[in-house]
Design an enzyme around this catalytic site. Sequence first.
Site, mmCIF file in Angstrom:
data_model
loop_
_atom_site.group_PDB
_atom_site.id
_atom_site.type_symbol
_atom_site.label_atom_id
_atom_site.label_comp_id
_atom_site.label_asym_id
_atom_site.label_seq_id
_atom_site.Cartn_x
_atom_site.Cartn_y
_atom_site.Cartn_z
ATOM 1 N N ASP A 175 -12.002 4.269 -8.796
ATOM 2 C CA ASP A 175 -12.150 5.041 -10.033
ATOM 3 C C ASP A 175 -13.407 5.894 -9.972
ATOM 4 O OD1 ASP A 175 -9.859 4.090 -11.161
ATOM 5 O OD2 ASP A 175 -10.844 2.432 -12.206
ATOM 6 N N TYR B 213 -14.347 -6.476 -4.311
ATOM 7 C CA TYR B 213 -15.018 -5.739 -5.378
ATOM 8 C C TYR B 213 -16.141 -6.571 -5.975
ATOM 9 C CZ TYR B 213 -10.609 -3.100 -5.391
ATOM 10 O OH TYR B 213 -9.528 -2.355 -5.043
ATOM 11 N N TYR C 295 -5.533 -3.391 -10.125
ATOM 12 C CA TYR C 295 -6.427 -2.809 -11.142
ATOM 13 C C TYR C 295 -7.434 -3.873 -11.548
ATOM 14 C CZ TYR C 295 -2.991 0.942 -11.517
ATOM 15 O OH TYR C 295 -2.154 1.995 -11.243
#
Length: 451
Positions: free
Chosen positions: A272, A340, A416
Site C-alpha cells: 500500500d 510484515y 490484506y
Amino acid sequence: MTIFEKVLEIYQEYYICLHCLGRMFSLLGTDTTNYDRGKSLLLAMTMENHRSYLSRHENHEGAIANLKILAENARFNPAQSVLGREGIECNSIISSEKCHLCKDIFSNIPEYAKIAIQSLHNLEFKNFLVGTTLESQIVNRGDNFKAQFNLLNSESIKNHFNREVGKELSNILQKPSEFTIPDITVIYTLGFASSEVNLLIRSIFIKGRYNKYIRGIPQTHWDCRACRGKGCESCDFSGKQYKTSVEKKISPEFVKEAKAESSKFHGAGREDIDVKMLGKGRPFVLEIIHPEIRNLNLEKIQKKVNKRNKKKVQITNLVYSSKEQVKNLKFNAENTKKVYRALTSSFESITKEKFYSILNKLKDTFENQKVQQRTPNRVSHRRADKIREKKIYQIEGKFVKPKVFEFVVEAQGGTYIKEIIHGDNGRTTPSFTEIFGFPIECKQLDVLKIY
Ligand SMILES: [Zn+2]
Ligand SMILES: [Zn+2]
C-alpha cells in the site's frame, strides 16, 4: 507434363524473372536458390533444344520455336547466343516489361536492404528477423498464376522475399537472423506501386529488487481519480493522483540510458501507499520499450538511481530478464510468503500480562490457518468483490505500551494485513479485533521480507 513443357507454356503467356521461375519449382531440388533453380532450368532447356536442333533426325522447327521462346519471351541470354551462333533470326526488340509476378522486386533486393539499413541506423541489436506483408494484388496474382499452370511445388513469395533480404541484410550488417526472439523485426509492406519498412524493436527486461523507505508513494503511477489522467484542478493538471511513485523514481534513468520510448513497471505484488518495503526488497521487472541501446551498464544505472533517491527508494540485484519472467513474477506474487511488521493501537488499555495471554490466543487462532477475506472496501474500486482465502503462517507480538502493540506476521502473498488486524467490519474473519474483543487499528505497516 514435364517441367520443361510447363516452363514453355508459362513463357508463351507471361514474362517472369528467374527468381520467380525458380520459386514455382522451389520444392524440387534442394540446396540452391530460386534464382539458380530458374537459371538452371532455362539453361538445361536451351541445351536440350540446341542438341535437338543439331541432331539430323529430330524436329528442327520445334527446337527453333522453343529456343525462340527462351530467347525472346524468357529473355534468356544463352538461348539468344545459340540462335545467333546458328544464324537464326530472332526478334531483336526484347520487351522491357517487368516480371508478371514480382514487378522486378527480386531484381532489386539490394535496394530493399538499403532502406532497412537506413532505418536501423543508430540502433543496437545482436540479431534480426525479416517479416513481410504483401498487398493483396501481389498475393492474388501469384495464386491465380499457380492455379492456371497447376504449379504444386512452389514456395510463397513471402518466404522467398524474407530469405533473400535476410541474407543481404545479414551480409551487410554482419549479424545473424534469429527466428525465435529477434532483437529487431524488419517488416516490409510490399506493393507493386510502393513499399515501406517498419521496425519492431523488442523490449528489454531488467529484473531487480526495490526498497521503499518512505510512506505515501504508490508503487506505480496512478491516474487522478477526478479526471482519470486528463488533468484537472484537483491534480494541478498533472493527471496524477500522487506526485511520484516507486516506478517514477526508478524508470527514467533506464529509459534515458537505453534511449527508449517508455517503460512499464511490473512488481511482484505491491504494498500500500502508506507501507514501507524494507529488508531485501520486492522483486520487480522493468520493461524498457523501444530501446535504441540494449547493452546497459546496470551497475552504473543502479548507482545513479540510488544516489538520486537516497533514503527514499533504492534498487539492488539488477540483471537482464525476459517477458516470461514477468508472468512468473505476477504468478509467484500470490504464492510467496511475506513477512510484515505492524504497529497497532488498541481501543482499550491492557496490561502486559493480558497482552501476552491474548497473543497466545492469536497464535492458536491464526498460525497455519486460513482466513477469509472479502475484498476490502478501500480497494473495491479496482478489484472484484469476492472472498479470498489466505494462509497465515506465523505471528509474533510485542507489548510496547498499554495501548500500543507491535506484531510481525508471516502470511501468504496477497493477504490484506491491515484487514487481518482491524477486521474490516467483519469482512475479514477471524481478525485481531475479534480475538481481542475490542477494536485494534493498524497504524503503520512495513514489509520486512518477501521470500
Ligand atoms: Zn519475378
Ligand atoms: Zn485530475
